[in-house]
Design an enzyme around this catalytic site. Structure first.
Site, mmCIF file in Angstrom:
data_model
loop_
_atom_site.group_PDB
_atom_site.id
_atom_site.type_symbol
_atom_site.label_atom_id
_atom_site.label_comp_id
_atom_site.label_asym_id
_atom_site.label_seq_id
_atom_site.Cartn_x
_atom_site.Cartn_y
_atom_site.Cartn_z
ATOM 1 N N GLU A 104 0.803 -1.237 0.000
ATOM 2 C CA GLU A 104 0.000 0.000 0.000
ATOM 3 C C GLU A 104 0.825 1.271 0.000
ATOM 4 O O GLU A 104 0.499 2.230 0.690
ATOM 5 C CB GLU A 104 -0.934 0.026 1.234
ATOM 6 C CG GLU A 104 -1.984 -1.042 1.212
ATOM 7 C CD GLU A 104 -2.948 -0.916 2.380
ATOM 8 O OE1 GLU A 104 -4.157 -1.016 2.151
ATOM 9 O OE2 GLU A 104 -2.485 -0.720 3.529
HETATM 10 C C1 ACM Z 1 -2.259 -5.150 3.812
HETATM 11 O O1 ACM Z 1 -3.376 -5.559 4.164
HETATM 12 N N1 ACM Z 1 -2.073 -3.874 3.535
HETATM 13 C C2 ACM Z 1 -1.134 -6.045 3.666
#
Ligand code: ACM
Length: 678
Positions: free
Chosen positions: A314
């Site tokens: 992310e």
């Molecule tokens: C995640 O759930 N950002 C690995």
């Protein structure tokens, strides 16, 4: 001798009600054959260790005896005995464990006859698993406790069976971590993945870079002594500990502590909200790699496992796109825009990970990261953790990497145990892989992110559902009867409370606080008709921060209602003319009605729960519809159009959520309406 082989069990599995119930083991062993008779457990019960033994196994036996004493009320000496004659449980190991690592021989053999129990394992880690199986077999009998005669040959299907705990969003005190490890050992998980840094906090003491905890943690971090003690506690239970320090995104806390590591502009404050934020490490700065070398060098000493998780998920790329310095670096290194990588950030992230991997390797570590790190050029012995879909797992192993699955196993999504249980690392895209490629799928991990849990509520979000995932990772693929899983999970869930987890008892305390009284039976009964909203829909009911109190009814309601699940099964059976099931469903509805009718006094006097008044009204109407329908089923009459129209309206209205809760009997009652009025 009546022998019930696993094969027989599977052949019969299509009709769950016909299965002669096997003991409530979870995970179910690879091979089990029931024998004839029982071994009695009484005060003369002793344990003897033969063959190779070590302190860890002795401590494992002591823990087992303490648990057994608590369960049976019989005071056992908490030590294995040296004398052979009196031993009822004889444990033998062929050789010593190596330091705990991936691909241990975890197998064991367990044989109970009416006169003795033999637990044999290649090494102590297998014997520890066998002791957990033994504890699950002990059951109350007419004159005390006993263990059924049985032969078990057991070993795991996957070598990597993990649970990830996020200690960053909400800090989890050491007691929470320890009891989570106790629960993990009970269901044979063997990897504790510890998410230790994120935007909201950096959670480990660093002596080399102390601002990480003095500035980056808000005072909530684990000392190095505590980390060492957790690693030892886990190792004692056959569990490897893999730390995760998430970079280059998810780094606000780190960068507030050390702004010189940041891509400009550095963040000035730790985040208290949740989400994906912009701050990121600057991969162009030589000082970043010097920092990482020292930091990883320090952490490599603290966490002995070979694998080291660097996150990588992310990262939104914004600060890299906007920084002149980063743009110039991309130009100089040829990280130029392509169709697949329009800002060159993917190439730069891969460059960063390549340098990071070299640092890890220098310190004796293998890299693990979330599936975003998958890029050409990294060595093949790294591990990719698949969370964005099962396809990323098969992509990774097809390209020669090792992979583990977490997609489908996010406990914070509040799905049912059944949903998690039916996910399989070798299904979906992985089914098309060659057998050789499939061997690179090492297993998987349940993931417990902690935006919406506190130390008080977390047990109820992990357990007992994680046990269903533990079974998927340990037991043969063919074991997938959902009804039998729930039967066994219920027993395991009780056992977990006896060893200190609080996923059941938490509810009483929370309901009493909500109600401001000890008289919570009506509220508890009503709560059986409710489940928390699923996925991340709770965000729609107001933002959470790291300090938002999570003490509402939604926090006191388990992810799935066992009463509602039983009700759903009874409704199905009632529709197929099972009169007993119909009566049970009616009894349940009447009980819920009594709870609902008894609530007004509580609601009037209590602002914390008054928000559920609309839900109560919907539930009351819905139950009336359901009782009408059961009456019609009984009398064999069809109900008219007008009734149907009204009922469908009630049904629709009862689908509205309030205070992040929804009525979970809605679907079954919809079936009932159709059955009597279609
Ligand atoms: C995640 O759930 N950002 C690995």
């Amino acid at each position: 001798l009546r022998t019930l082989t696993l094969f027989f069990f599977l052949a019969a599995a299509t009709r769950a009600q016909d299965i002669p119930a096997l003991p409530p083991l979870m995970p179910m062993p690879a091979h089990i054959a029931m024998g004839q008779g029982l071994l009695k457990i009484d005060a003369s019960f002793r344990v003897k260790l033969t063959g190779y033994t070590d302190q860890r196994l002795r401590r494992g036996v002591s823990r087992m005896l303490v648990t057994l004493t608590r369960r049976t009320g019989i005071l056992f000496t908490s030590e294995p005995t040296p004398s052979a004659e009196t031993a009822a449980l004889v444990i033998s190991c062929d050789h010593a464990d190596k330091p705990l690592q991936l691909n241990e021989d975890e197998s064991y053999r367990f044989d109970v006859t009416p006169s003795a129990i033999y637990l044999k394992a290649a090494q102590p880690v297998g014997a520890l698993h066998g002791l957990e199986t033994f504890l699950q077999l002990v059951a109350p009998g007419p004159d005390g406790f006993d263990v059924p005669a049985v032969s078990i040959e057991d070993k795991p299907r996957f070598a990597w069976r993990g649970l990830m705990l996020d200690s960053a969003r909400h800090f989890m005190p050491i007691e929470n971590v320890e009891r989570t490890l106790d629960g993990m050992a009970a269901v044979k998980f063997n990897v504790f993945h510890w998410h230790l840094s994120d935007n909201q906090g950096f959670r480990v003491e660093s002596r080399v870079f102390p601002r990480l905890q003095t500035v980056g943690s808000g005072g909530q971090f684990y000392t190095q002594a505590q980390v060492r003690s957790i690693v030892a506690y886990a190792a004692d239970r056959g569990i490897r500990v893999i730390p995760e320090f998430d970079i280059p995104g998810h780094t606000t806390a780190m960068l507030v502590a050390y702004p010189s590591l940041a891509t400009d502009p550095p963040p000035v404050e730790i985040d208290h909200l949740f989400g994906v934020f912009d701050p990121a490490i600057d991969p162009t700065k030589p000082g970043v790699y010097l920092f990482l070398d020292k930091f990883i060098g320090e952490m490599a000493q603290l966490f002995p496992d070979t694998y080291f998780h660097i996150g990588g998920d992310e990262f939104n790329g914004k600060v890299w796109r906007e920084s002149l310095r980063v743009q110039q670096f991309k130009q100089a290194h040829g990280f130029l825009p392509t169709v697949a990588d329009p800002d060159g950030n993917t190439a730069l992230h891969a460059y960063f990970n390549t340098r990071l991997e070299a640092i890890l390797r220098k310190h004796g570590k293998r890299m693990e990261g979330w599936d975003e790190i998958l890029a050409p050029g990294l060595p093949k012995d790294i591990v990719i953790q698949s969370w964005r879909g099962q396809k990323s797992l098969s992509d990774a192993v097809h390209r020669g990497y090792q992979g583990i699955l977490s997609f489908g196993w996010y406990l914070d999504l509040i799905q049912s145990a059944q949903d998690h249980y039916l996910v399989d690392p070798l299904d979906k895209d992985a089914a098309a892989l060659t057998p050789d490629e499939q061997t690179r799928i090492l297993g998987g991990e349940a993931a417990m992110w902690t935006e919406w849990v506190t130390p008080e509520t977390i047990d109820s979000r992990i357990w007992p559902r994680a046990a269903a995932i533990a079974e998927r990772l340990w037991s043969p693929k063919e074991i997938h009867d959902v009804r039998d899983m729930y039967r066994r999970m219920e027993a395991v869930s009780r056992d977990l409370e006896f060893i200190g987890l609080r996923h059941r008892s938490w509810q009483t305390l929370m309901l009493q606080r909500l109600a401001g009284t000890g008289d919570i039976e009506n509220l508890r009964t009503f709560a059986e008709m409710l489940e928390p909203v699923k996925n991340y829909d709770r965000e729609e009911f107001g933002p959470a921060t790291t300090i938002t109190p999570l003490i509402h009814l939604v926090d006191a309601v388990p992810p799935e209602s066992q009463a509602a699940r039983n009700f759903a099964a009874d409704v199905q059976a009632a529709i197929s003319s099972d009169a007993q099931a119909r009566d049970r469903a009616r009894t349940q509805l009447l009980s819920w009605q009594r709870g609902i009718d008894g609530l007004p006094t509580l609601l009037e006097h209590n602002a914390l729960v008054s928000g559920i008044e609309p839900l109560r009204n919907h539930a009351r109407e819905l139950n009336r519809v359901a009782i009408d329908a059961l009456d019609a089923l009984q009398s064999g009459k069809k109900l008219d159009k007008k009734w149907r129209a009204h009922s469908l309206e009630v049904l629709k209205a009862s689908g509205t959520t309030y205070d992040a809760l929804s009525i979970c009997t809605q679907q079954s009652i919809g079936l009932l309406i159709d059955a009597v009025s279609s």
